[in-house]
Design a protein around this motif. Structure first.
Motif, PDB file in Angstrom:
ATOM      1  N   GLU A 145      61.110  83.593  17.235  1.00  0.00           N
ATOM      2  CA  GLU A 145      60.276  84.213  18.292  1.00  0.00           C
ATOM      3  C   GLU A 145      59.876  83.601  19.641  1.00  0.00           C
ATOM      4  OE1 GLU A 145      59.776  84.241  14.867  1.00  0.00           O
ATOM      5  OE2 GLU A 145      60.265  86.360  14.918  1.00  0.00           O
ATOM      6  N   ILE A 146      59.616  82.170  19.304  1.00  0.00           N
ATOM      7  CA  ILE A 146      59.249  81.341  20.595  1.00  0.00           C
ATOM      8  C   ILE A 146      60.408  80.810  21.360  1.00  0.00           C
ATOM      9  CG2 ILE A 146      58.503  78.731  21.017  1.00  0.00           C
ATOM     10  CD1 ILE A 146      56.846  78.766  18.541  1.00  0.00           C
ATOM     11  N   VAL A 147      61.597  80.718  20.752  1.00  0.00           N
ATOM     12  CA  VAL A 147      62.707  80.593  21.476  1.00  0.00           C
ATOM     13  C   VAL A 147      62.856  81.790  22.249  1.00  0.00           C
ATOM     14  CG1 VAL A 147      65.321  80.238  21.593  1.00  0.00           C
ATOM     15  CG2 VAL A 147      63.997  78.936  19.993  1.00  0.00           C
ATOM     16  N   SER A 148      62.965  82.999  21.740  1.00  0.00           N
ATOM     17  CA  SER A 148      63.218  84.277  22.689  1.00  0.00           C
ATOM     18  C   SER A 148      62.142  84.432  23.702  1.00  0.00           C
ATOM     19  CB  SER A 148      62.978  85.246  21.580  1.00  0.00           C
ATOM     20  OG  SER A 148      63.873  85.558  20.680  1.00  0.00           O
ATOM     21  N   SER A 149      61.066  83.804  23.556  1.00  0.00           N
ATOM     22  CA  SER A 149      59.958  84.110  24.473  1.00  0.00           C
ATOM     23  C   SER A 149      60.209  82.846  25.787  1.00  0.00           C
ATOM     24  CB  SER A 149      58.732  83.853  24.013  1.00  0.00           C
ATOM     25  OG  SER A 149      58.369  82.551  23.725  1.00  0.00           O
ATOM     26  N   LEU A 151      63.570  82.643  26.942  1.00  0.00           N
ATOM     27  CA  LEU A 151      64.611  83.163  27.605  1.00  0.00           C
ATOM     28  C   LEU A 151      64.503  84.099  28.842  1.00  0.00           C
ATOM     29  CD1 LEU A 151      66.541  83.955  24.425  1.00  0.00           C
ATOM     30  CD2 LEU A 151      66.795  81.761  25.744  1.00  0.00           C
ATOM     31  N   TYR A 152      65.339  84.036  29.718  1.00  0.00           N
ATOM     32  CA  TYR A 152      65.113  85.006  30.930  1.00  0.00           C
ATOM     33  C   TYR A 152      64.754  86.463  30.375  1.00  0.00           C
ATOM     34  CZ  TYR A 152      67.361  81.431  33.405  1.00  0.00           C
ATOM     35  OH  TYR A 152      67.732  80.173  33.944  1.00  0.00           O
ATOM     36  N   THR A 153      65.054  86.781  29.191  1.00  0.00           N
ATOM     37  CA  THR A 153      64.741  88.355  28.667  1.00  0.00           C
ATOM     38  C   THR A 153      63.232  88.289  27.958  1.00  0.00           C
ATOM     39  OG1 THR A 153      66.159  87.392  26.723  1.00  0.00           O
ATOM     40  CG2 THR A 153      67.153  88.911  28.468  1.00  0.00           C
ATOM     41  N   ALA A 154      62.495  87.478  27.866  1.00  0.00           N
ATOM     42  CA  ALA A 154      61.536  87.290  27.268  1.00  0.00           C
ATOM     43  C   ALA A 154      60.848  88.745  27.356  1.00  0.00           C
ATOM     44  CB  ALA A 154      60.413  86.332  28.068  1.00  0.00           C
ATOM     45  N   GLY A 155      60.188  89.141  25.970  1.00  0.00           N
ATOM     46  CA  GLY A 155      59.482  90.321  26.044  1.00  0.00           C
ATOM     47  C   GLY A 155      60.218  91.655  25.928  1.00  0.00           C
ATOM     48  N   GLN A 156      61.461  91.366  26.051  1.00  0.00           N
ATOM     49  CA  GLN A 156      62.259  92.514  26.013  1.00  0.00           C
ATOM     50  C   GLN A 156      62.951  92.338  24.412  1.00  0.00           C
ATOM     51  OE1 GLN A 156      65.120  92.073  29.315  1.00  0.00           O
ATOM     52  NE2 GLN A 156      63.813  93.407  30.646  1.00  0.00           N
ATOM     53  N   SER A 157      63.544  93.728  23.882  1.00  0.00           N
ATOM     54  CA  SER A 157      64.123  93.626  22.566  1.00  0.00           C
ATOM     55  C   SER A 157      65.564  93.409  22.778  1.00  0.00           C
ATOM     56  CB  SER A 157      63.940  95.068  21.914  1.00  0.00           C
ATOM     57  OG  SER A 157      64.263  95.924  22.680  1.00  0.00           O
ATOM     58  N   GLN A 178      70.930  86.681  22.303  1.00  0.00           N
ATOM     59  CA  GLN A 178      70.274  88.104  22.093  1.00  0.00           C
ATOM     60  C   GLN A 178      71.182  88.857  21.484  1.00  0.00           C
ATOM     61  OE1 GLN A 178      70.400  85.973  24.988  1.00  0.00           O
ATOM     62  NE2 GLN A 178      68.598  86.172  26.260  1.00  0.00           N
ATOM     63  N   ILE A 179      72.353  88.546  21.588  1.00  0.00           N
ATOM     64  CA  ILE A 179      73.400  89.559  20.953  1.00  0.00           C
ATOM     65  C   ILE A 179      73.845  89.321  19.615  1.00  0.00           C
ATOM     66  CG2 ILE A 179      74.439  90.243  23.242  1.00  0.00           C
ATOM     67  CD1 ILE A 179      76.963  88.334  22.276  1.00  0.00           C
ATOM     68  N   ALA A 180      73.051  88.502  18.949  1.00  0.00           N
ATOM     69  CA  ALA A 180      73.199  88.065  17.624  1.00  0.00           C
ATOM     70  C   ALA A 180      73.740  89.429  16.630  1.00  0.00           C
ATOM     71  CB  ALA A 180      72.190  87.425  16.735  1.00  0.00           C
ATOM     72  N   TYR A 181      73.053  90.457  16.830  1.00  0.00           N
ATOM     73  CA  TYR A 181      73.236  91.628  16.109  1.00  0.00           C
ATOM     74  C   TYR A 181      73.765  92.998  16.664  1.00  0.00           C
ATOM     75  CZ  TYR A 181      72.059  89.199  11.630  1.00  0.00           C
ATOM     76  OH  TYR A 181      72.138  88.183  10.624  1.00  0.00           O
ATOM     77  N   SER A 182      73.913  92.626  18.182  1.00  0.00           N
ATOM     78  CA  SER A 182      74.504  93.924  18.935  1.00  0.00           C
ATOM     79  C   SER A 182      75.788  94.384  18.448  1.00  0.00           C
ATOM     80  CB  SER A 182      74.611  93.284  20.408  1.00  0.00           C
ATOM     81  OG  SER A 182      73.330  92.636  20.733  1.00  0.00           O
TER      82      SER A 182
END
Ligand code: IPE
Ligand code: MG
Length: 216
Positions: A145-149, A151-157, A178-182
């Motif tokens: 969660e911290i890493v995601s927050s 990134l430039y895409t912070a807050g987006q799923s 972000q595309i780990a499970y896309s």
């Protein structure tokens, strides 16, 4: 958004014509995504690797980008589109930066489609930027969660669907975290030929996929 150059080549036209046609596709696809109720659309417009292209082509890409934002801002904003830039804008000409920053501010309160434009973007560079920021903030025990927050895409799923045009089976340094499970959808269509119908086909293909996220 791949295949602009090939689109032009097929017609014996200079590459710039492919990029111009590509901008038309952007207009159509942003409208389509907005009307389909998609929450976030990310367009990979300029990668950190694209600086290797001839200066003349880079100039054309910047000028098309500036024109697009300038001309479309009102319409996009009236659709409720909220613009975000993914990437390091500091290397861009000031004219482009001003236009982009203005568009970002103008649309910041909008609540419709979140339109991310990846500019001077590379996923590895994004991660390094995030790690540096985390270190500045004294974060010693990062979580997902911290890493995601950071990134430039912070807050987006994370993206559900990744569409790659022009038939290439590569990720090309795009949103690696972000595309780990896309779900990945590759179409042979060149970006200038990509239509709302193609987007709908990609989405219905996506809807047939069974997503297990590593479970059973
Ligand atoms: C994608 O089309 C556009 C950008 C990178 C901005 P290309 O320019 O990569 O087109 P091809 O790959 O030469 O066909
Ligand atoms: Mg290409």
């Amino acid at each position: 958004m791949d295949g602009n150059g090939r689109w032009a080549k097929k017609r014996s036209l200079p590459r710039a014509f492919g990029h111009k046609q590509g901008v038309k596709t952007i207009k159509n696809i942003v409208r389509a995504a907005s009307s389909l109720g998609i929450k976030v659309l990310t367009l990979y417009a300029f990668s950190t690797e694209n600086w290797k292209r001839p200066q003349s082509e880079i100039k054309i890409l910047f000028s098309l980008l500036r024109q697009f934002i300038k001309k479309e801002l009102k319409d996009l904003s009236s659709l409720g589109v909220k613009l975000r830039i993914l990437g390091d804008l500091s290397k861009f000409p000031e004219t482009v930066r001003i236009e982009v920053e203005n568009a970002r501010k103008t649309t910041s309160q909008n609540t419709g489609l979140e339109l991310n434009i990846a500019l001077n973007y590379g996923a590895r560079q994004e991660l390094i930027h995030a790690f540096k920021e985390m270190s500045k903030h004294g974060i010693k025990k990062p979580t997902e969660e911290i890493v995601s927050s950071f990134l430039y895409t912070a807050g987006q799923s994370d993206p559900d669907l990744l569409i790659r045009t022009s038939g290439e089976f590569r990720i090309s340094n795009f949103l690696l975290w972000q595309i780990a499970y896309s779900e990945i959808y590759v179409t042979g269509k060149l970006w200038p030929d990509f239509t709302q119908r193609d987007l709908e086909i990609a989405i219905s293909e996506f809807q047939k996929r069974e997503r297990r996220f590593g479970g059973l």
